[in-house]
Design a protein around this motif. Structure first.
Motif, PDB file in Angstrom:
ATOM      1  N   LEU A 194       6.775   2.941  -7.001  1.00  0.00           N
ATOM      2  CA  LEU A 194       5.739   3.526  -7.838  1.00  0.00           C
ATOM      3  C   LEU A 194       5.625   5.017  -7.536  1.00  0.00           C
ATOM      4  CD1 LEU A 194       2.939   0.839  -7.309  1.00  0.00           C
ATOM      5  CD2 LEU A 194       4.340   1.133  -9.369  1.00  0.00           C
ATOM      6  N   PRO A 195       5.165   5.821  -8.478  1.00  0.00           N
ATOM      7  CA  PRO A 195       4.759   7.184  -8.134  1.00  0.00           C
ATOM      8  C   PRO A 195       3.566   7.138  -7.189  1.00  0.00           C
ATOM      9  CG  PRO A 195       5.007   6.895 -10.517  1.00  0.00           C
ATOM     10  CD  PRO A 195       5.039   5.531  -9.919  1.00  0.00           C
ATOM     11  N   LEU A 196       3.323   8.241  -6.482  1.00  0.00           N
ATOM     12  CA  LEU A 196       2.270   8.255  -5.467  1.00  0.00           C
ATOM     13  C   LEU A 196       0.900   7.868  -6.012  1.00  0.00           C
ATOM     14  CD1 LEU A 196       1.382   8.767  -2.570  1.00  0.00           C
ATOM     15  CD2 LEU A 196       1.248  11.206  -3.105  1.00  0.00           C
ATOM     16  N   PRO A 197       0.430   8.407  -7.136  1.00  0.00           N
ATOM     17  CA  PRO A 197      -0.895   7.991  -7.607  1.00  0.00           C
ATOM     18  C   PRO A 197      -0.987   6.495  -7.885  1.00  0.00           C
ATOM     19  CG  PRO A 197      -0.213   9.998  -8.727  1.00  0.00           C
ATOM     20  CD  PRO A 197       0.983   9.488  -7.988  1.00  0.00           C
ATOM     21  N   GLU A 198       0.066   5.933  -8.469  1.00  0.00           N
ATOM     22  CA  GLU A 198       0.061   4.506  -8.759  1.00  0.00           C
ATOM     23  C   GLU A 198       0.131   3.671  -7.485  1.00  0.00           C
ATOM     24  OE1 GLU A 198       1.516   6.799 -10.501  1.00  0.00           O
ATOM     25  OE2 GLU A 198       0.868   6.448 -12.567  1.00  0.00           O
ATOM     26  N   LEU A 199       0.853   4.158  -6.468  1.00  0.00           N
ATOM     27  CA  LEU A 199       0.893   3.436  -5.194  1.00  0.00           C
ATOM     28  C   LEU A 199      -0.494   3.414  -4.558  1.00  0.00           C
ATOM     29  CD1 LEU A 199       2.392   2.011  -2.901  1.00  0.00           C
ATOM     30  CD2 LEU A 199       3.020   4.274  -2.002  1.00  0.00           C
ATOM     31  N   LEU A 200      -1.190   4.547  -4.587  1.00  0.00           N
ATOM     32  CA  LEU A 200      -2.547   4.579  -4.046  1.00  0.00           C
ATOM     33  C   LEU A 200      -3.463   3.647  -4.839  1.00  0.00           C
ATOM     34  CD1 LEU A 200      -2.846   8.418  -3.421  1.00  0.00           C
ATOM     35  CD2 LEU A 200      -2.396   6.635  -1.722  1.00  0.00           C
ATOM     36  N   GLY A 201      -3.263   3.588  -6.151  1.00  0.00           N
ATOM     37  CA  GLY A 201      -4.033   2.662  -6.960  1.00  0.00           C
ATOM     38  C   GLY A 201      -3.713   1.217  -6.654  1.00  0.00           C
TER      39      GLY A 201
END
Length: 248
Positions: free
Chosen positions: A165-172
């Motif tokens: 995942l991209p970083l924002p999606e991984l954090l989500g």
């Protein structure tokens, strides 16, 4: 039960078997500031550098578990070298099924979420060893840039774009699993270089010493391709970080 020999050849000189430098590992320790006596479980601990240096620098105690006999031997030697063998211990075992006998304050899997078949399973595994209010440390790659073709995806050792995942999606994703993300320390391109490029020298030295080994042809082919592959794909597209999570 062990890792393939190719892993130990690539990482023979490494203390950290991931894209962190010693400085970034120290920053992570400083960021969460574990108090003396903090109990840590490190699953897929590699050569035990996190446990050993944090025992020296912060006074933590705990256990590391890894499937590699060579890495476990290196971890035990490092504990002796740093004078912390009375506070940390290492177990040769499959980390995917390991749960602490007594709950710990920090449960970690730094760069090996395959032990839980992905992030969700690894979070659930770590939870089984954690005291209420404890911390989980998850090391995980992500897309720095969105790959535009299958060659880039495969050049980053992935089969599908959705494998990361991209970083924002991984954090989500962590949030969707019921976790608060309370800290993170990210690798950068230089720390990726230090991790990956050091493997090339390890392979070359091994090839010079073992030209007739049954793995020699495969390792020679890897060395011939790896620098360009890293520069073209991994260095530009792959990110990696350690994320500190707490259950809500």
């Amino acid at each position: 039960m062990d890792l393939p020999r190719s892993f130990t050849i690539r990482e023979s000189s490494h203390r950290l078997c991931n894209p962190f430098t010693s400085e970034k590992l120290a920053i992570l320790g400083q960021a969460i500031s574990p108090s003396p006596g903090t109990r840590v479980l490190d699953l897929a601990c590699g050569k035990g550098e996190m446990l050993c240096t944090w025992a020296r620098d912060h006074g933590v105690a705990g256990t590391g578990v890894d499937i590699s006999t060579a890495f476990i031997d290196a971890a035990r030697a490092r504990a002796v070298e740093l004078g912390v063998a009375d506070r940390v211990g290492f177990v040769h075992a499959d980390a995917s099924g390991h749960v602490a006998d007594d709950p710990v304050d920090i449960a970690a899997c730094v760069g090996a979420t395959w032990i839980g078949s992905g992030v969700a399973g690894t979070v659930e595994l770590l939870r089984r060893s954690l005291v209420p209010g404890g911390m989980m440390l998850i090391g995980e790659p992500y897309w720095r840039r969105e790959p535009q073709d299958q060659a880039t995806i495969e050049g980053c050792h992935m089969a599908r774009k959705d494998d990361l995942l991209p970083l924002p999606e991984l954090l989500g994703r962590f949030s969707a699993l019921g976790c608060d993300v309370v800290e993170m320390v990210l690798a950068d391109q230089d720390s990726w270089d230090r991790y990956v490029a050091a493997q090339w020298l390890n392979i070359r030295r091994w090839l010079d010493a073992n030209p007739d080994d049954e793995l020699a042809d495969d390792m020679r082919a890897e060395l011939a391709a790896a620098p360009v592959q890293h520069a073209r794909y991994q260095r530009e597209y792959l990110g990696w970080g350690v994320f500190v999570l707490m259950d809500r």
